[in-house]
Design a protein around this motif. Structure first.
Motif, PDB file in Angstrom:
ATOM      1  N   THR A  10       0.876  -1.263  -0.047  1.00  0.00           N
ATOM      2  CA  THR A  10       0.084   0.093   0.198  1.00  0.00           C
ATOM      3  C   THR A  10       0.821   1.126   0.002  1.00  0.00           C
ATOM      4  N   LEU A  11       2.025   1.082   0.696  1.00  0.00           N
ATOM      5  CA  LEU A  11       2.697   2.435   0.816  1.00  0.00           C
ATOM      6  C   LEU A  11       3.347   2.492  -0.496  1.00  0.00           C
ATOM      7  N   LEU A  12       3.797   1.533  -1.122  1.00  0.00           N
ATOM      8  CA  LEU A  12       4.592   1.712  -2.586  1.00  0.00           C
ATOM      9  C   LEU A  12       3.566   2.065  -3.541  1.00  0.00           C
ATOM     10  N   ARG A  13       2.139   1.781  -3.288  1.00  0.00           N
ATOM     11  CA  ARG A  13       1.150   1.951  -4.317  1.00  0.00           C
ATOM     12  C   ARG A  13       0.755   3.389  -4.325  1.00  0.00           C
ATOM     13  N   LEU A  14       0.551   4.034  -2.990  1.00  0.00           N
ATOM     14  CA  LEU A  14       0.416   5.414  -2.653  1.00  0.00           C
ATOM     15  C   LEU A  14       1.417   6.281  -3.112  1.00  0.00           C
ATOM     16  N   ALA A  15       2.627   5.737  -2.933  1.00  0.00           N
ATOM     17  CA  ALA A  15       4.133   6.653  -3.225  1.00  0.00           C
ATOM     18  C   ALA A  15       4.024   6.646  -4.722  1.00  0.00           C
ATOM     19  N   ALA A  16       3.827   5.417  -5.595  1.00  0.00           N
ATOM     20  CA  ALA A  16       4.313   5.560  -6.997  1.00  0.00           C
ATOM     21  C   ALA A  16       3.877   6.940  -7.612  1.00  0.00           C
ATOM     22  N   PRO A  17       2.704   7.561  -7.548  1.00  0.00           N
ATOM     23  CA  PRO A  17       2.533   8.668  -8.409  1.00  0.00           C
ATOM     24  C   PRO A  17       3.329   9.971  -7.956  1.00  0.00           C
ATOM     25  N   ASN A  19      -2.688  19.164  -1.183  1.00  0.00           N
ATOM     26  CA  ASN A  19      -2.509  18.307   0.057  1.00  0.00           C
ATOM     27  C   ASN A  19      -3.611  17.967   0.447  1.00  0.00           C
ATOM     28  N   ALA A  20      -4.731  18.476   0.436  1.00  0.00           N
ATOM     29  CA  ALA A  20      -5.991  18.310   0.907  1.00  0.00           C
ATOM     30  C   ALA A  20      -6.674  16.990   0.118  1.00  0.00           C
ATOM     31  N   VAL A  21      -6.318  17.187  -0.977  1.00  0.00           N
ATOM     32  CA  VAL A  21      -6.525  15.812  -2.089  1.00  0.00           C
ATOM     33  C   VAL A  21      -5.802  14.490  -1.583  1.00  0.00           C
ATOM     34  N   ARG A  22      -4.570  14.753  -1.155  1.00  0.00           N
ATOM     35  CA  ARG A  22      -3.644  13.738  -0.789  1.00  0.00           C
ATOM     36  C   ARG A  22      -4.153  13.100   0.570  1.00  0.00           C
ATOM     37  N   GLY A  23      -4.836  13.968   1.233  1.00  0.00           N
ATOM     38  CA  GLY A  23      -5.248  13.534   2.653  1.00  0.00           C
ATOM     39  C   GLY A  23      -6.325  12.423   2.295  1.00  0.00           C
ATOM     40  N   THR A  24      -7.107  12.352   1.217  1.00  0.00           N
ATOM     41  CA  THR A  24      -8.185  11.226   0.923  1.00  0.00           C
ATOM     42  C   THR A  24      -7.609  10.060   0.332  1.00  0.00           C
ATOM     43  N   GLY A  25      -6.016  10.199   0.279  1.00  0.00           N
ATOM     44  CA  GLY A  25      -5.407   8.828  -0.261  1.00  0.00           C
ATOM     45  C   GLY A  25      -5.261   8.919  -1.740  1.00  0.00           C
ATOM     46  N   ASN A  26      -5.623  10.281  -2.216  1.00  0.00           N
ATOM     47  CA  ASN A  26      -5.472  10.400  -3.817  1.00  0.00           C
ATOM     48  C   ASN A  26      -4.085  10.892  -4.152  1.00  0.00           C
ATOM     49  N   MET A  27      -3.134  10.377  -4.330  1.00  0.00           N
ATOM     50  CA  MET A  27      -1.699  10.919  -4.719  1.00  0.00           C
ATOM     51  C   MET A  27      -1.734  11.286  -6.021  1.00  0.00           C
ATOM     52  N   SER A  28      -2.297  10.290  -6.999  1.00  0.00           N
ATOM     53  CA  SER A  28      -2.235  10.761  -8.505  1.00  0.00           C
ATOM     54  C   SER A  28      -2.490  12.041  -8.941  1.00  0.00           C
ATOM     55  N   LEU A  29      -3.629  12.551  -8.794  1.00  0.00           N
ATOM     56  CA  LEU A  29      -3.994  13.804  -9.091  1.00  0.00           C
ATOM     57  C   LEU A  29      -3.098  14.868  -8.743  1.00  0.00           C
ATOM     58  N   PRO A  30      -2.581  15.322  -7.520  1.00  0.00           N
ATOM     59  CA  PRO A  30      -1.811  16.176  -7.248  1.00  0.00           C
ATOM     60  C   PRO A  30      -0.245  16.185  -7.781  1.00  0.00           C
ATOM     61  N   VAL A  69       1.922  10.010   5.662  1.00  0.00           N
ATOM     62  CA  VAL A  69       1.115  10.633   6.444  1.00  0.00           C
ATOM     63  C   VAL A  69      -0.495  10.386   6.580  1.00  0.00           C
ATOM     64  N   ALA A  70      -0.783   9.952   5.230  1.00  0.00           N
ATOM     65  CA  ALA A  70      -2.094   9.475   4.984  1.00  0.00           C
ATOM     66  C   ALA A  70      -2.344   8.168   5.473  1.00  0.00           C
ATOM     67  N   MET A  71      -1.425   7.284   5.740  1.00  0.00           N
ATOM     68  CA  MET A  71      -1.717   5.856   6.315  1.00  0.00           C
ATOM     69  C   MET A  71      -1.539   6.064   7.729  1.00  0.00           C
ATOM     70  N   VAL A  72      -0.564   6.721   8.329  1.00  0.00           N
ATOM     71  CA  VAL A  72      -0.445   7.056   9.710  1.00  0.00           C
ATOM     72  C   VAL A  72      -1.744   7.833  10.185  1.00  0.00           C
ATOM     73  N   GLY A  73      -1.881   8.868   9.687  1.00  0.00           N
ATOM     74  CA  GLY A  73      -3.035   9.657  10.330  1.00  0.00           C
ATOM     75  C   GLY A  73      -4.519   8.959  10.179  1.00  0.00           C
TER      76      GLY A  73
END
Length: 475
Positions: A38-45, A178-189, A322-326
């Protein structure tokens, strides 16, 4: 300063899990997905984010270096301040936004997450106004202290006046992203940021050197090449949060509330100060190196510029951390949150350490991109030979910085970075003026500061206590 223990009176874990699928499948993934994948998937974008920052760092120096040494040196004086605006809003105050939104969604409070987005927009405007006012008034004095004189100073001001005067474009784009990243969406930002940098790379040479009827703007052209794309990025983020995102930016029916500002600021302000300290470290150390002449200051600045590559690497994984820990901390899955924290920080340390070892062995791979001066190359190579191996510790410290943000406790990270700055600068001055160790001693003090930074953050993270259940959480 010290962190406060913040009790989160949110629904129980079972309740949080029950609302997560209806609110967003991403929230369920953050709460239940396997940690490393999950970390790698979120970090990939966010690899795109790394490439984007590398583009700003590398191409501006490359283009301005073609004008001449004074233009490159002048931009190097302004560059830490421009990066301060970029990074404090992207991975400083911006992480405060991500952390607050993630914790709200993890607790099943969608209405609160929506309201936090509006408050993030207001903070973007306020932070931009502060940055532009302070830097435009203070830049002439700061650049002179850093060694700027005559044409070099004029070029620094030409670049900074545009880039820092347009800070509102950078702040709005980054905080809303970063508001969008807080939802787990890393791709758009990440995509928006990459788009901004691609446009920057495309238009900067035209603005710097001129083309056809367009006059050559010199260093100011690099500033306009940064501001214009981020204005477009701000428009995209506003549109997305108004119409397509899990959380929404609403301008009507929302009243500013100090409690929501505080939820962002308790993480965002220490994060902002932490990033500011990181950039001030470069400024202070550049000022010390500048006492030995322009080539010494430029040699150090070119070596230290690589540290601005380390920070986007940390940011790429840090936003996922941050998204996963938070989210897990908000849902009271404390053991899982801690496991995510150490896994993510270890990855960042490994990546930064690998880069550091590479440039320590072959410094020309980096220094050769910016200058063909033998003296600049020699000093830059000496810096990387000594400091490069310590980038493993720098990476660990950066990774743990994001961990503290996810926990909602960023003061310890801020304090550790302040200690690093004063230790590096103070030890460097002692090495040069009292022990007569020259530049090698000065650079060794910088490396020791990175090691101290990592040690302090390891201690800080291990001392974070699990919050006691509150009445609201147990009822």
């Amino acid at each position: 300063m010290s962190d406060r223990s913040v009790s989160i009176s949110s629904p129980s874990l079972a309740s949080a899990k029950s609302v997560a699928p209806s609110a967003a499948a991403r929230t369920k993934l953050l709460l239940e997905g396997p940690i490393l994948p999950t970390l790698l998937r979120l970090a990939a974008p966010n690899v795109l984010t790394l490439l984007a920052f590398a583009g700003v760092i590398t191409f501006d120096g490359f283009f301005l270096g073609r004008i001449g040494t004074n233009a490159l040196a002048g931009a190097s004086l302004a560059f830490p301040w421009v990066m301060m605006v970029l990074q404090t809003t992207n991975s400083g105050m911006g992480i405060g936004v991500s952390s607050a939104v993630a914790r709200a969604l993890g607790a099943g409070r969608r209405d609160r997450a929506d309201a936090l987005v509006f408050h993030a927009f207001l903070l973007a405007l306020a932070v931009a106004a502060i940055f532009s006012t302070v830097f435009l008034l203070g830049a002439p004095f700061l650049f002179q202290w850093m060694g700027g004189r005559d044409e070099m100073l004029a070029d620094a001001l030409s670049y900074a006046n545009v880039a820092l005067g347009g800070a509102v474009c950078i702040c709005v784009s980054n905080l809303l992203g970063n508001a969008v990243r807080g939802t787990g969406n890393m791709s758009l930002p990440a995509s928006v940021l990459v788009g901004c940098v691609l446009v920057h790379i495309a238009i900067s040479p035209v603005l710097i050197f001129g083309f056809g009827p367009l006059p050559a703007l010199g260093p100011a052209g690099a500033g306009w090449g940064l501001v214009i794309p981020f204005a477009g990025g701000s428009a995209v983020m506003i549109w997305y949060l108004r119409s397509r995102a899990i959380v929404r930016l609403n301008f009507r029916g929302v009243t500013p509330r100090w409690e929501l500002f505080a939820d962002i600021l308790k993480v965002g302000v220490p994060g902002l100060i932490n990033i500011a300290i990181t950039n001030l470290s470069v400024v202070v150390l550049t000022g010390i190196a500048g006492q030995f002449g322009r080539d010494t200051a430029l040699g150090y600045a070119m070596g230290a510029r690589l540290e601005y590559i380390m920070q986007p690497i940390a940011f790429g994984f840090g936003t996922a951390i941050v998204a996963m820990v938070g989210t897990n901390w908000g849902a009271r899955q404390y053991r899982r949150a801690r496991k995510i924290a150490w896994t993510g920080a270890g990855i960042v340390a490994l990546l930064c350490g690998t880069i550091g070892a590479t440039v320590a062995i072959r410094p020309a791979l980096w220094i050769g991109l910016f200058s063909d001066s033998a003296d600049v190359a020699r000093i830059g190579a000496l810096y990387l030979h000594i400091v490069g191996p310590a980038y493993l510790c720098f990476g660990l410290g950066l990774g743990l910085f994001y961990v503290t943000q996810g926990f909602g406790r960023g003061v310890a990270a801020m304090n550790a970075n302040a200690v690093r700055m004063f230790a590096s600068a103070g030890s460097g001055l002692v090495a040069i003026w009292w022990l007569d160790l020259g530049l090698a001693g000065f650079f060794a003090a910088v490396a020791a500061g990175f090691c101290l930074y990592a040690a302090l953050l390891v201690r800080a993270v291990t001392r974070v206590k699990t919050p006691e259940p509150t009445l609201a959480a147990t009822s």
